[in-house]
Design a protein around this motif. Structure first.
Motif, mmCIF file in Angstrom:
data_model
loop_
_atom_site.group_PDB
_atom_site.id
_atom_site.type_symbol
_atom_site.label_atom_id
_atom_site.label_comp_id
_atom_site.label_asym_id
_atom_site.label_seq_id
_atom_site.Cartn_x
_atom_site.Cartn_y
_atom_site.Cartn_z
ATOM 1 N N ASN A 174 0.595 -1.213 0.370
ATOM 2 C CA ASN A 174 0.281 -0.653 0.525
ATOM 3 C C ASN A 174 0.727 1.572 0.001
ATOM 4 N N TYR A 214 -7.715 6.799 13.188
ATOM 5 C CA TYR A 214 -7.878 5.208 12.847
ATOM 6 C C TYR A 214 -8.571 4.585 12.306
ATOM 7 N N ASP A 265 -7.513 -2.310 17.446
ATOM 8 C CA ASP A 265 -6.155 -1.994 16.822
ATOM 9 C C ASP A 265 -5.484 -0.876 17.523
ATOM 10 N N HIS A 284 -3.454 0.444 16.121
ATOM 11 C CA HIS A 284 -2.326 1.231 15.146
ATOM 12 C C HIS A 284 -0.594 1.941 15.748
ATOM 13 N N GLU A 338 -4.183 -4.863 18.920
ATOM 14 C CA GLU A 338 -3.702 -5.108 18.404
ATOM 15 C C GLU A 338 -2.216 -4.184 17.907
ATOM 16 N N GLU A 391 1.743 -7.599 11.303
ATOM 17 C CA GLU A 391 1.070 -6.770 9.898
ATOM 18 C C GLU A 391 2.367 -6.353 9.139
ATOM 19 N N ARG A 441 0.753 -11.691 13.477
ATOM 20 C CA ARG A 441 0.055 -11.053 11.827
ATOM 21 C C ARG A 441 0.571 -11.186 11.420
ATOM 22 N N HIS A 480 -2.779 -10.476 8.568
ATOM 23 C CA HIS A 480 -3.652 -8.820 7.878
ATOM 24 C C HIS A 480 -4.653 -9.329 7.018
ATOM 25 N N ASP A 533 -6.274 -3.832 1.493
ATOM 26 C CA ASP A 533 -4.956 -3.304 0.545
ATOM 27 C C ASP A 533 -4.231 -4.672 0.039
ATOM 28 N N GLU A 563 -8.781 -11.821 10.002
ATOM 29 C CA GLU A 563 -9.139 -10.247 9.343
ATOM 30 C C GLU A 563 -9.950 -10.420 8.304
HETATM 31 O O1 KDG Z 1 -1.946 -0.387 4.679
HETATM 32 C C1 KDG Z 1 -2.155 -0.225 6.013
HETATM 33 C C2 KDG Z 1 -3.846 -1.588 6.885
HETATM 34 O O2 KDG Z 1 -3.056 -2.736 6.151
HETATM 35 C C3 KDG Z 1 -3.259 -1.128 7.893
HETATM 36 O O3 KDG Z 1 -3.756 0.373 8.424
HETATM 37 C C4 KDG Z 1 -4.797 -1.776 8.257
HETATM 38 O O4 KDG Z 1 -4.161 -1.911 10.537
HETATM 39 C C5 KDG Z 1 -4.814 -1.878 9.660
HETATM 40 C C6 KDG Z 1 -5.444 -3.491 9.985
HETATM 41 O O5 KDG Z 1 -5.590 -4.461 11.056
HETATM 42 O O6 KDG Z 1 -6.263 -3.981 9.574
#
Ligand code: KDG
Ligand code: MG
Length: 402
Positions: free
Chosen positions: A37, A159, A210, A212, A236, A262, A283, A312, A316, A339
């Motif tokens: 991505n 996010y 998440d 993030h 997460e 991820e 992940r 993950h 994307d 997911e």
């Molecule tokens: O490209 C970034 C995304 O894949 C991400 O932000 C998604 O954190 C994510 C998730 O847990 O799906």
């Protein structure tokens, strides 16, 4: 059988995808997802300039040797661009292998270990109330596990929460947008969100969240502790994970299960996390982790330390990676959860697939190989469009993790 040709299809049916198609002299082809991505063309160029020329004439059944050739043979190892490119090749070769042997890929990975692949959905809302409603809506759709994210009072965006009414998609066309962040506001807000969600849905549904990568270890430890009464399935990416032993502090302070990985590319990103038992779920995706060949080894290593998988599966990652994750998840013993963020209708039309969702589980289908194909003519109607993930700044302007 020999690899005769390999080509790259870059398309944007709602969002950008890079797909590798490997063809053999026996008329069988395999697909691999090479999407990274916001850095799509770097992987496409790595493939076309550096990997594809080395593949022509090779036996596609030699997945282990080809993987080692591309990984060790380059001298320059690891990193998301390299590993996504190698991952695309590896997945395409397993797809070919399955088709040539007339069997789904999961049979090559050990066969079915379970009836279906437990998935979690994404629920979100601009407010706590909207997020609670969205969790309930997903439970009504049959989901047994739901990730909850909500807007935070005092922050314009965050996010996991769409800005308008469209479904959530973090990459935006044009140059990177900027969002603002306050860990203080987030830490005050999130336990209240889960209190409300638990009150609404009871104990019989798995809840996930998440972070993030936005907290420090001590902040994450506080959040984990405060979320304990709500029995999350996982918390997460509580912290950026370059420093693996940052998770030690979190682990020592809370019984909230932790998931991460991820953005990882090899076992060396997760080795200590797994061996020290600082996490519960790993992940890494099949594509960014370099394909089935290394992921199977990582899962087997993780199994020794009670760590389960939670690949993950955001939008994307193309339907090719979704299919790969489902074959993997149904086969390996230490599968945890997968997911599931459904792709747009345009994406599903370009990538026709056998996999399906039903009552909280997904099923890879029984077609030989991965059970996904790409409609190249339709794909050509959606040309690549430059897009980036946002960047994130604290309220005083300091650049921070998005
Ligand atoms: O490209 C970034 C995304 O894949 C991400 O932000 C998604 O954190 C994510 C998730 O847990 O799906
Ligand atoms: Mg995430």
């Amino acid at each position: 059988m020999k690899i005769q040709n390999a080509s790259i299809i870059i398309c944007s049916p709602g969002r950008n995808f890079v797909t590798l198609k490997i063809e053999t002299d026996e008329g069988i082809h395999g697909l691999g997802d090479a999407t990274l991505n916001g850095r799509e063309l770097a992987v496409a160029s790595y493939l076309s300039e550096h990997l594809i020329p080395c593949l022509i004439g090779r036996d596609p059944f030699q997945t282990e040797d080809i993987w080692q050739y591309l990984y060790r043979g380059a001298y320059w190892r690891r990193g998301p661009v390299t590993m996504a490119a190698i991952g695309a090749v590896d997945v395409a070769l397993w797809d070919i292998k399955g088709k040539a042997l007339n069997t789904p890929v999961y049979n090559l990975l050990g066969g079915k270990s379970r009836k279906g692949v437990l998935v979690y959905a994404h629920a979100h809302g601009a407010t706590v109330e909207e997020a609670v409603d969205d969790v309930v809506r997903h439970i009504d759709l049959g989901y047994l596990a739901v990730r909850a994210q909500s807007g935070i009072l005092g922050l314009e965006s965050t996010y996991g929460v769409p800005k308008g009414l469209q479904s959530y998609e973090p990459a935006e066309r044009g140059l990177p947008s900027e969002s603002r962040w306050s860990s203080e506001l987030y830490l005050r807000h999130t336990p209240k969100l889960f209190q409300k969600v638990r009150e609404a849905v009871g104990e019989n549904v798995h809840l996930l969240h998440d972070c993030h990568h936005r907290l420090t270890p001590i902040e994450a430890a506080r959040l984990g502790k405060e979320l304990e009464p709500f029995h999350l399935f996982w918390l997460e990416d509580p912290v950026p994970a370059e420093l693996q032993d940052g998770f030690k502090l979190i682990r020592e302070q809370t019984t909230t299960p932790i998931a991460t990985g991820e953005v990882f590319n090899t076992i060396w990103d997760a080795h200590d996390l797994i061996q020290q038992q600082w996490i519960d779920y790993i992940r890494m995706s099949i594509v960014h982790g370099g394909g089935f060949t290394p992921l199977k080894k990582i899962a087997d290593f993780a199994a020794l330390y009670h760590v389960r998988t939670g690949c993950h599966g955001a939008t994307d990652l193309s339907p090719v990676t979704m299919a790969a994750a489902l074959h993997f998840g149904i086969a390996i013993h230490n599968f945890g959860i997968q997911e599931h963020m459904p792709h747009s209708a345009e994406t599903d039309e370009v990538f026709r697939h056998q996999y399906r969702y039903e009552a909280g589980y997904m099923y890879p289908g029984n077609a030989p190989g991965l059970g996904v194909d790409i409609d190249e003519k339709l794909a050509s109607k959606y040309p690549y469009q430059r897009a980036y993930l946002p960047i994130n700044r604290k309220l005083d302007g300091t650049l921070t993790d998005w």
